[in-house]
Design an enzyme around this catalytic site. Structure first.
Site, PDB file in Angstrom:
ATOM      1  N   ASP A 111       0.821  -1.204   0.000  1.00 58.61           N
ATOM      2  CA  ASP A 111       0.000   0.000   0.000  1.00 58.61           C
ATOM      3  C   ASP A 111       0.858   1.257   0.000  1.00 58.61           C
ATOM      4  OD1 ASP A 111      -2.347  -1.326  -0.068  1.00 58.61           O
ATOM      5  OD2 ASP A 111      -2.621  -1.369   2.107  1.00 58.61           O
ATOM      6  N   ASP A 132       2.599   1.991   6.490  1.00 63.17           N
ATOM      7  CA  ASP A 132       2.814   0.565   6.705  1.00 63.17           C
ATOM      8  C   ASP A 132       3.390  -0.104   5.464  1.00 63.17           C
ATOM      9  OD1 ASP A 132       2.080   0.527   9.275  1.00 63.17           O
ATOM     10  OD2 ASP A 132       0.010  -0.170   8.924  1.00 63.17           O
TER      11      ASP A 132
END
Ligand code: 0RA
Length: 641
Positions: free
Chosen positions: A507, A511
């Site tokens: 993504d 993270d």
């Protein structure tokens, strides 16, 4: 052929033209490549000429400007390129700018040590520029000349350059626009240029280099002046690390070769030893580093025995045990540098081994005899490294004997059908749900999907047996098929790689950036050739989808694309993608998997500059710079199609 002066001059000018045509025909031979690395090289070529002026004692200030129109300007306060009549019947400046290898070595004796093969010179830049304007300040006047694609466009009077004004002082100013019919991209990468200029400043402590980038909305200006020289370089390389010893600096001369060394130990499990010859970085090292490493290893082993750290029965520390935690810069000045191999980045002069080991041998003993505490601290780094090395050797033998890797033994891998490695790709996908969509969406023939769950182990500080016990890591090693090896060890065999592209798909959030960082760290440490041979990519999914009230929907990959879109469209709704999991299989195919439409960013280790910065950023203790690295590199995504 008749023998009149005129014919002789025409003949001479024809050879000159052929010279520059050769550069335009095979630019890679002269600047390495026509990628953005080669593009930046154009700036360095001119800067190196100005640095030569500095080394000759005439220049203490260089300004590099990236101009709004995409051109670059390099100006210096050296003597100025000579403009007087050359024996060939034109201004010497014309000869310098149009003759291969004439450049900075116009007057061999002017420079005690110049970059040698590296300084291919201003004429190469000229050959590869759409235009090049040059102003020379000399004898109280400003002279002007201009070239287009390497050819002069200003008529001379009696062979001499036009004077366009009066000058105070001397110097050269060169403004050039890289030729977009030669370079893949003509956007200078400011971060690379800045770090190279900073490095040049460390290597030339009396020089000031000013960098300006006028291209963006907020102009950037930075001054690089490093009066401390390479000891400051080492200190700054280590700035985010925990120091184990003070930085040490010494210099000396042997057989006409000047040697400078700076080093410092930090609490890290890697070494970072950089070699320079005549101010040029040698990314593959060479004889100067060999000389330093050999003598350093010998001396430290001798001390270790004297101090009883190594007992009679113990084997010597290896060189890499001893350099565990070391950051070092070895800079030599050689009157006749030679380089090995195609890339010319490995110093080959055998006398450099002797000169460096002589100077370093004398100085190291002088230093450590008086700094016992430092010596002990450094030897304890070596002890730690030796201990880890031994346990790793053991773990590896155990592991290899216990486990036979087989291609299909991996449960989670959705492999592709083709076995033609040159056409196959593997996507490492974060999360099971994105992994599931990717498995549906992919081209089964050539695209394999390996979902990995959550955060993989941080390999930076883990021991090798822990790393190899990690299921996610094992499935990657399994799938790639090349084994693994610390650093450049022998157990990794890139020729066995089953995929041409390894594509990290995470993504576009913090993270995701973290996962990419961990994966890159893993590859860097255990499968480095994957990166150096250009097999690792980061997938760049779009950030937005724009749905206009009329017309086709469009994916927007970055904020630049969004502002462009805003300019051309009035009524539209904007959908922001938060994660890969939000896309259905079809969208995932259209935006991220389809080789014709997707965007990939190639992960590169351009040279030790980037590699060490990368290592530091990726492996260091601080989280913010790591994130910055991923984001910065995510932004200059290349379109791969
Ligand atoms: C040839 C000869 C001399 C200097 C230079 C070239 C020169 C080239 C560049 C490129 C950028 N800046 C530069 N500055 C100088 C020697 C000059 C002399 O002997 O007077």
């Amino acid at each position: 052929m008749n023998n009149t002066g005129k014919t002789a001059y025409d003949a001479a000018s024809i050879t000159v033209l052929e010279g520059l045509e050769a550069v335009r025909k095979r630019p890679g031979m002269y600047i390495g490549s026509v990628t953005s690395k080669g593009l930046n090289h154009l700036v360095y070529e001119i800067v190196d000429n100005a640095v030569d002026e500095h080394l000759a004692g005439y220049c203490d200030r260089i300004t590099v400007t990236l101009e709004k129109n995409g051109s670059a300007t390099v100006s210096d306060n050296g003597r100025g390129i000579p403009v007087n009549m050359h024996e060939k019947g034109v201004s010497a400046e014309r000869i310098v700018m149009t003759t291969l290898h004439a450049g900075g070595k116009f007057d061999q004796n002017a420079y005690k040590t110049s970059g040698g093969l590296h300084g291919v010179g201003s004429s190469v830049v000229n050959a590869l520029s759409a235009f090049l304007d040059i102003e020379v300040r000399r004898d109280g006047k400003v002279y002007h000349d201009r070239y287009e694609r390497g050819e002069p466009v200003i008529p001379l009077e009696k062979g001499l350059l036009p004077v366009i004004g009066n000058a105070r002082g001397t110097g050269t100013k060169i403004n050039f626009l890289p030729d977009d019919t030669i370079f893949e991209k003509t956007w200078f990468k400011e971060e690379d240029i800045k770090s190279r200029l900073h490095e040049t400043a460390y290597l030339n402590p009396k020089l000031t280099i000013i960098f300006k980038d006028l291209r963006g909305d907020a102009p950037d200006e930075q001054t690089f002046h490093e009066p401390e020289g390479i000891i400051g370089f080492v200190r700054d390389l280590n700035q985010n690390e925990e120091a184990v010893s003070d930085p040490v600096f010494f210099r000396g001369e042997s057989d006409g070769i000047e040697v400078e060394v700076a080093f410092q130990y930090v609490n890290e499990f890697h070494e970072n030893v950089l070699g320079f010859c005549n101010n040029i970085y040698n990314s593959e090292g060479g004889t100067h580093l060999t000389g330093f490493k050999t003598v350093f290893t010998n001396i430290m082993n001798t001390y270790a025995r004297d101090l009883g750290i190594l007992k009679d029965k113990d084997q010597n520390f290896t060189g890499s045990d001893i350099r565990n935690g070391m950051t070092a810069v070895i800079s030599i000045k050689h009157p006749d540098p030679r380089f090995e191999g195609q890339t010319k980045t490995k110093l080959d002069n055998q006398d450099a081994v002797k000169a460096v080991s002589k100077v370093a041998g004398d100085e190291l003993v002088l230093y450590f005899d008086r700094h016992l505490e430092e010596l002990k601290a450094i030897l304890s780094c070596a002890e730690k490294a030796a201990k880890i090395r031994k346990s790793e050797e053991k773990a590896k033998t155990n592991m290899l004997s216990k486990q036979k890797y087989s291609f299909d033994s991996n449960g989670k891998l959705a492999n592709c059908e083709s076995r033609d490695a040159s056409k196959c790709e593997i996507f490492i996908v974060e999360g099971d749900s994105a992994g599931g969509s990717a498995k549906t969406a992919r081209d089964r023939m050539y695209q394999a999907i390996l979902p990995i769950r959550g955060k993989i182990l941080n390999v930076e500080k883990a021991t090798i047996d822990k790393v190899l016990a990690n299921a996610e890591i094992k499935s990657m090693i399994n799938a790639f098929g090349c084994g693994f090896s610390e650093g450049y060890g022998n157990d990794f065999d890139i020729s066995k790689l089953r995929y041409d592209k390894i594509i990290i798909m995470a993504d576009a959030d913090v993270d995701g950036a973290h996962i990419s960082t961990l994966l890159l760290t893993l590859f860097y440490r255990f499968m480095r050739d994957l990166i150096t041979e250009g097999h690792v990519y980061i997938a760049m999914p779009p950030l937005y989808k724009a749905l206009p009230s009329r017309g086709e929907e469009e994916y927007l990959y970055d904020d630049k694309a969004l502002s462009r879109y805003r300019k051309n469209h009035k009524n539209f709704t904007l959908q922001r993608y938060k994660g890969l999991g939000e896309m259905d299989a079809e969208q995932l195919w259209e935006t991220t998997l389809d080789p014709k439409r997707r965007r990939l960013k190639l992960v590169e280790i351009e040279d030790a500059r980037l590699a060490s910065a990368t290592t530091e950023l990726l492996m260091g203790n601080e989280v913010p710079p790591r994130r910055d690295f991923i984001y910065r590199h995510a932004h200059d995504a290349d379109i791969d199609a």
